[in-house]
Design an enzyme around this catalytic site. Structure first.
Site, PDB file in Angstrom:
ATOM      1  N   GLY A 190       0.834  -1.204   0.000  1.00  0.00           N
ATOM      2  CA  GLY A 190       0.000   0.000   0.000  1.00  0.00           C
ATOM      3  C   GLY A 190       0.865   1.249   0.000  1.00  0.00           C
ATOM      4  O   GLY A 190       1.506   1.562   0.999  1.00  0.00           O
ATOM      5  N   VAL A 193      -0.697   6.965   2.450  1.00  0.00           N
ATOM      6  CA  VAL A 193      -0.078   7.908   3.373  1.00  0.00           C
ATOM      7  C   VAL A 193       0.777   7.191   4.424  1.00  0.00           C
ATOM      8  O   VAL A 193       1.920   7.560   4.679  1.00  0.00           O
ATOM      9  CB  VAL A 193      -1.152   8.781   4.065  1.00  0.00           C
ATOM     10  CG1 VAL A 193      -0.543  10.048   4.585  1.00  0.00           C
ATOM     11  CG2 VAL A 193      -2.284   9.116   3.112  1.00  0.00           C
ATOM     12  N   GLU A 213       2.241  -1.532  -4.500  1.00  0.00           N
ATOM     13  CA  GLU A 213       0.961  -0.829  -4.590  1.00  0.00           C
ATOM     14  C   GLU A 213       0.074  -1.492  -5.646  1.00  0.00           C
ATOM     15  O   GLU A 213       0.532  -1.772  -6.757  1.00  0.00           O
ATOM     16  CB  GLU A 213       1.220   0.650  -4.945  1.00  0.00           C
ATOM     17  CG  GLU A 213       0.042   1.455  -5.451  1.00  0.00           C
ATOM     18  CD  GLU A 213      -1.124   1.574  -4.447  1.00  0.00           C
ATOM     19  OE1 GLU A 213      -0.861   1.759  -3.246  1.00  0.00           O
ATOM     20  OE2 GLU A 213      -2.282   1.461  -4.889  1.00  0.00           O
ATOM     21  N   SER A 279      -0.511  -1.483   4.879  1.00  0.00           N
ATOM     22  CA  SER A 279      -1.216  -0.207   5.079  1.00  0.00           C
ATOM     23  C   SER A 279      -2.076   0.022   3.840  1.00  0.00           C
ATOM     24  O   SER A 279      -1.692   0.731   2.924  1.00  0.00           O
ATOM     25  CB  SER A 279      -0.209   0.921   5.275  1.00  0.00           C
ATOM     26  OG  SER A 279       0.812   0.854   4.281  1.00  0.00           O
ATOM     27  N   HIS A 454      10.347  38.442   3.858  1.00  0.00           N
ATOM     28  CA  HIS A 454      11.508  37.990   3.097  1.00  0.00           C
ATOM     29  C   HIS A 454      12.697  37.817   4.035  1.00  0.00           C
ATOM     30  O   HIS A 454      12.923  38.672   4.875  1.00  0.00           O
ATOM     31  CB  HIS A 454      11.874  39.026   2.036  1.00  0.00           C
ATOM     32  CG  HIS A 454      13.126  38.649   1.294  1.00  0.00           C
ATOM     33  ND1 HIS A 454      13.133  37.671   0.314  1.00  0.00           N
ATOM     34  CD2 HIS A 454      14.404  39.083   1.413  1.00  0.00           C
ATOM     35  CE1 HIS A 454      14.371  37.534  -0.142  1.00  0.00           C
ATOM     36  NE2 HIS A 454      15.157  38.378   0.506  1.00  0.00           N
TER      37      HIS A 454
HETATM   38  P1  NAI Z   1      -4.442   5.004   2.110  1.00  0.00           P
HETATM   39  O1  NAI Z   1      -5.844   4.955   1.660  1.00  0.00           O
HETATM   40  O2  NAI Z   1      -3.755   6.299   2.220  1.00  0.00           O
HETATM   41  O3  NAI Z   1      -3.545   4.094   1.160  1.00  0.00           O
HETATM   42  C1  NAI Z   1      -3.806   2.740   0.961  1.00  0.00           C
HETATM   43  C2  NAI Z   1      -3.094   2.307  -0.299  1.00  0.00           C
HETATM   44  O4  NAI Z   1      -3.139   0.896  -0.363  1.00  0.00           O
HETATM   45  C3  NAI Z   1      -3.757   2.840  -1.553  1.00  0.00           C
HETATM   46  O5  NAI Z   1      -2.783   3.405  -2.408  1.00  0.00           O
HETATM   47  C4  NAI Z   1      -4.422   1.610  -2.152  1.00  0.00           C
HETATM   48  O6  NAI Z   1      -4.518   1.664  -3.551  1.00  0.00           O
HETATM   49  C5  NAI Z   1      -3.479   0.517  -1.692  1.00  0.00           C
HETATM   50  N1  NAI Z   1      -4.093  -0.805  -1.628  1.00  0.00           N
HETATM   51  C6  NAI Z   1      -5.335  -1.123  -1.189  1.00  0.00           C
HETATM   52  N2  NAI Z   1      -5.524  -2.441  -1.261  1.00  0.00           N
HETATM   53  C7  NAI Z   1      -4.382  -2.989  -1.766  1.00  0.00           C
HETATM   54  C8  NAI Z   1      -3.959  -4.304  -2.053  1.00  0.00           C
HETATM   55  N3  NAI Z   1      -4.755  -5.347  -1.843  1.00  0.00           N
HETATM   56  N4  NAI Z   1      -2.714  -4.478  -2.558  1.00  0.00           N
HETATM   57  C9  NAI Z   1      -1.890  -3.449  -2.767  1.00  0.00           C
HETATM   58  N5  NAI Z   1      -2.232  -2.162  -2.509  1.00  0.00           N
HETATM   59  C10 NAI Z   1      -3.468  -1.935  -1.997  1.00  0.00           C
HETATM   60  O7  NAI Z   1      -4.438   4.207   3.505  1.00  0.00           O
HETATM   61  P2  NAI Z   1      -3.347   4.089   4.642  1.00  0.00           P
HETATM   62  O8  NAI Z   1      -1.995   4.470   4.149  1.00  0.00           O
HETATM   63  O9  NAI Z   1      -3.567   2.749   5.226  1.00  0.00           O
HETATM   64  O10 NAI Z   1      -3.818   5.179   5.670  1.00  0.00           O
HETATM   65  C11 NAI Z   1      -5.147   5.180   6.163  1.00  0.00           C
HETATM   66  C12 NAI Z   1      -5.611   6.566   6.366  1.00  0.00           C
HETATM   67  O11 NAI Z   1      -5.005   7.128   7.515  1.00  0.00           O
HETATM   68  C13 NAI Z   1      -5.255   7.537   5.256  1.00  0.00           C
HETATM   69  O12 NAI Z   1      -6.134   7.441   4.174  1.00  0.00           O
HETATM   70  C14 NAI Z   1      -5.397   8.833   5.947  1.00  0.00           C
HETATM   71  O13 NAI Z   1      -6.747   9.193   5.980  1.00  0.00           O
HETATM   72  C15 NAI Z   1      -4.917   8.520   7.349  1.00  0.00           C
HETATM   73  N6  NAI Z   1      -3.528   8.958   7.498  1.00  0.00           N
HETATM   74  C16 NAI Z   1      -3.254  10.279   7.368  1.00  0.00           C
HETATM   75  C17 NAI Z   1      -1.971  10.735   7.467  1.00  0.00           C
HETATM   76  C18 NAI Z   1      -1.699  12.174   7.269  1.00  0.00           C
HETATM   77  O14 NAI Z   1      -2.647  12.947   7.270  1.00  0.00           O
HETATM   78  N7  NAI Z   1      -0.445  12.585   7.113  1.00  0.00           N
HETATM   79  C19 NAI Z   1      -0.852   9.835   7.742  1.00  0.00           C
HETATM   80  C20 NAI Z   1      -1.254   8.457   7.808  1.00  0.00           C
HETATM   81  C21 NAI Z   1      -2.552   8.059   7.717  1.00  0.00           C
END
Ligand code: NAI
Ligand code: FAD
Length: 475
Positions: A190, A193, A213, A279, A454
């Site tokens: 994944g 983020v 991914e 993730s 600046h």
């Molecule tokens: P995410 O939704 O950001 O990314 C998940 C990724 O996994 C996507 O690119 C998706 O296409 C991929 N994916 C899904 N199923 C898959 C599979 N079977 N095989 C391979 N790839 C696959 O979710 P993530 O990183 O788990 O984070 C969850 C949430 O937590 C984020 O969407 C965000 O809302 C929140 N978060 C926010 C942060 C920030 O604001 N800086 C930091 C970390 C998390």
């Protein structure tokens, strides 16, 4: 005997504890129930964000960035570091201290605002005349009677079928934030983020990181130009990112884990890792809430069903944050928490979903608000763009951090700002100006006419706004 409250909040993450504070500020007798436990079993309010999310990840991102700078970029500033060493246990212990400071801060805020905190699990029992009966199961069992209930139970990591989390070899964010040694080979499934932030931490500390991914595009929700630059930079840093893969069997050994997958060319691949972070998104957390007892409706994806005002299917039951639709972000949860408390008080709570900023805390940082260029194209909106590279910004040069750019998207006719996208130093801080501007429906010309200090990185924001009319001054 039940304890009566005007407002009972279930969940003490950013959505819940902020809702409780605002409700208390508005004069309601308020309780907050949260079940998170620290390593000693004590209360650790703050939810995912404080305990295994925003705060600890940013602590480790900071520490690992210091380590990387000490090893790679101090020298060009004339600072030679000899015998650089890494103490991961100390780094993680510091992160734990930062988390505890935040837990304690929330407990202090509960006291200050005269919020009754219950450490335990909250669940619906029944709806009665005086409101909703809520059971708390913790050190002691309590029954509360609430006129209003705010459900803020957050989210948990999505499980990849066939790859159960054990937090030893197959890690969620919790395990990824608690490693006490640098894994030599780290796999991440994944490239979202969490994958990019956690992958960056451990790469900086020495892991060989492979990110797998499923989608063929990298960071699909991000403006394409920014996503392209991010992909280039992360790859240059050493993250091996494979897009468009199909994950097959995941097999755990004694000390390693093998991921079988098919790559984007259809070839079968096998990768062996010392640790694997999965993730692939998060799911709403309604387990144990006993929603059925009162008929609280969930939507088809398991989120608590709410309208635009966070009202659920039940009178006087509200839900906010990750457990409802919309982006899973701490600041979105907080905004909803405040708005709900104000609506309970008969006020006009307000959340503008068009101006919620996103930040990815990698280096370079990525931050944006509003529409991406690809969204505007899809919606047939006529727009103008203006960009400015940090390479041409004096402060960025002085910092030695000139990667990336600021990009404005403005309405072709009215010049109203429709989106701002930043990849580069301190993007997380710079984006606030764009959020304020969009909230006030400013034009790019407005930003271009405002005096910016600046030398500052914020001048790149002003210059990108000026570039919309083709009149950037320093590029
Ligand atoms: P995410 O939704 O950001 O990314 C998940 C990724 O996994 C996507 O690119 C998706 O296409 C991929 N994916 C899904 N199923 C898959 C599979 N079977 N095989 C391979 N790839 C696959 O979710 P993530 O990183 O788990 O984070 C969850 C949430 O937590 C984020 O969407 C965000 O809302 C929140 N978060 C926010 C942060 C920030 O604001 N800086 C930091 C970390 C998390
Ligand atoms: P949560 O924070 O999940 O809190 C819910 C709380 O309710 C938890 O303590 C839970 O144990 C408790 N609970 C659940 N059910 C019950 C029950 N029945 N009784 C009692 N208590 C219960 N977002 C950002 O904006 N910026 C970031 O930098 C960022 N980084 C992140 C990094 C990681 C690794 C992760 C995983 C997430 C990150 N997020 C970030 C997302 C952010 O953490 C969430 O959007 C946010 O925590 C949601 O807040 P919430 O209050 O809805 O839920």
């Amino acid at each position: 005997m039940s304890k009566n409250f005007d407002v009972v909040v279930i969940g003490g993450g950013p959505g819940g504890y902020i809702a409780a504070i605002r409700a208390a500020q508005l004069g309601f007798s308020t309780a907050c129930i949260d079940d998170w436990k620290n390593a000693k079993g004590g209360a650790a309010p703050g939810g995912t964000c404080t305990n295994v999310g925003c705060i600890p990840s940013k602590a480790l991102l900071q520490s690992s960035e210091h380590y990387e700078h000490a090893g790679h970029s101090f020298a060009e500033h004339g600072t030679e570091v000899k015998g650089l060493s890494l103490d991961v246990k100390k780094m993680v212990a510091r992160k734990d201290t930062v988390v505890k400071q935040n837990n304690d801060g929330i407990l202090y805020l509960f006291k200050k605002n005269k919020i009754t905190f219950f450490h335990g699990r909250g669940s619906f029992v029944k709806a009665g005349d005086g409101g909703y009966e809520i059971k708390v199961e913790g050190a002691a069992e309590e029954t509360l009677l609430a006129k209003h209930v705010v459900v803020a139970t957050g989210s948990t990591p999505r499980i990849l079928p066939g790859a159960a989390f054990d937090e030893k070899l197959i890690l969620t964010n919790t395990g990824a934030l608690a490693l006490t040694e640098v894994p030599k080979r780290l796999g991440v499934i994944g490239a979202g983020v969490i994958g990019l932030e956690m992958g960056s931490v451990w790469r900086r500390l020495g892991s060989e990181v492979t990110v797998l991914e499923g989608l063929p595009t990298f960071l699909g929700a991000v403006d394409e130009q920014v996503a392209k630059e991010a992909h280039k930079q992360f790859t240059k840093q050493g993250l091996a990112i494979s897009l468009g893969v199909k994950i097959g069997a995941i097999v755990t050994g004694k000390n390693d884990v093998t991921v079988n997958y098919v790559d984007d060319k259809g070839a079968a691949q096998k990768a062996v890792f010392d640790k694997l972070i999965i993730s692939i998104g998060r799911i709403p957390n309604t387990t144990g809430l006993n929603a059925e007892a009162v008929g609280l409706q969930l939507d088809e994806r398991g989120f608590v069903a709410v309208d635009g005002e966070c009202k659920t299917s039940l009178a006087n039951v509200w839900a906010v944050g990750d457990v409802v639709r919309g982006p899973m972000l701490a600041h979105k949860a907080e905004e909803e928490g405040v708005a709900v408390a104000e609506r309970i008080a008969g006020q006009h709570g307000h959340v503008n979903f068009n101006t919620i900023p996103w930040v990815i805390y990698t280096a370079p940082e990525i931050a944006w608000v509003g529409k991406t260029e690809q969204q505007l194209k899809a919606e047939n909106v006529a727009y103008k763009t203006g960009s400015f590279p940090f390479l041409a910004n004096g402060r960025a040069r002085a910092l030695g951090d000139t990667t990336g750019f600021v990009k404005f998207l403005a309405d072709a006719k009215t010049d109203e700002i429709l989106g701002v996208h930043i990849i580069g130093p301190m993007a997380s801080e710079l984006i606030s100006e764009a959020v304020v501007a969009m909230e006030f429906r400013a034009s790019s010309e407005d930003i271009g006419r405002i005096c910016h200090a600046h030398p500052s990185l914020s001048e790149a924001v002003k210059e990108a706004a000026l570039a919309v009319e083709g009149r950037a001054l320093n590029f």
